[in-house]
Scaffold this motif. Structure first.
Motif: not given
Length: 273
Positions: A216-227
């Protein structure tokens, strides 16, 4: 089309990315891994951070995520090991070679250098390899572990100590074949150098070459809260018996229900089998 009545496909369709190397693995619910081992790695504090310096990594909530997830996994019968902040060294990660846990969660900074501008802004990348078509692309993606800020700024390191920058190249050389689920709670972990023939050279290729199962990964920068919201719901759904695909879909939908309706917040999270 009536935009007001439109719904995102994630509410109706379960999406996932596939990569074929040698074996196509399945997605597993946590229940099927009961009484197994899980390693939770989380970093919140990055010493040597310099304010307004683009060449340093700033503090995040990585170790907080680990504390939140520990209880969920323990209830499923997992034997938990946690490595946070100064404990989360590159040496500790490389010690997994040949006897990795069943589940591996890493909450830290990730990086993927894919343009000349990014390369020019990274003293670390410049110190390792030239930005050429024949360069070692697996050196341009990775995870920042304990002490990584020093190496990222090309500062002198203590003798006999790893630099704290775990590159995709280093991961690919390990044996992580026992690990059935890898969750990279970090920015841009699904990105890397794109080759028209061989695809993406980055962390996803590294973990698959190392023998890991679902990632499971991310495609772009994500916020701490959302993550944090996504990961909490994702693991909660796995604990309820859903498989990775289903839990991923439910966690995305959960973010939408909580008001994060823009795809920027929830579409970054993807899985590769």
């Amino acid at each position: 089309m009536n935009i007001a009545k439109a719904t995102y496909c994630v509410r109706r369709v379960c999406t996932i990315l596939f990569v074929i190397l040698s074996v196509l693995c399945l997605s597993w619910p946590l229940a099927s891994m009961a009484k197994k081992r899980a390693l939770l790695i989380g970093i919140s504090h990055y010493p040597q951070t310099t304010r307004n310096n683009p060449c340093t990594w700033t503090n995040i909530h990585g170790s907080n995520d680990v504390r939140l997830l520990r209880g969920t996994l323990q209830k499923q019968g997992f034997r938990i090991t946690t490595l946070t902040n100064a404990q989360a060294t590159e040496e500790a990660f490389k010690a997994l070679d040949g006897h990795a846990p069943d589940a591996l969660h890493i909450a830290t900074h990730g990086f993927a250098i894919s343009t000349m501008q990014q390369y020019d802004n990274s003293p670390f990348a410049q110190s390792r390899t030239a930005f050429t078509p024949n360069g070692n692309y697996m050196m341009w993606s990775g995870l920042v572990l304990a002490g990584g800020n020093n190496a990222w700024q090309c500062k002198p390191l203590p003798k006999g100590v790893e630099d704290g920058i775990l590159t995709a190249d280093e991961i690919s050389r390990l044996d992580l074949s026992h690990t059935r689920l890898v969750v990279l709670s970090a920015c841009e972990t699904a990105r890397g150098h794109i080759d028209n023939t061989d695809g993406v050279w980055g962390l996803q290729r590294a973990f698959k070459q190392a023998g890991a199962g679902t990632i499971v990964m991310t495609l772009w920068k994500v916020s701490d809260e959302t993550t944090c919201m996504f990961m909490t719901e994702f693991y909660r759904q796995l604990a309820n018996g859903l498989n990775t695909r289903q839990a991923l879909k439910r966690a995305r939908t959960y973010l939408i229900e909580q008001g994060a309706t823009d795809p920027y917040y929830w579409a970054a999270f993807v899985a590769i089998d």
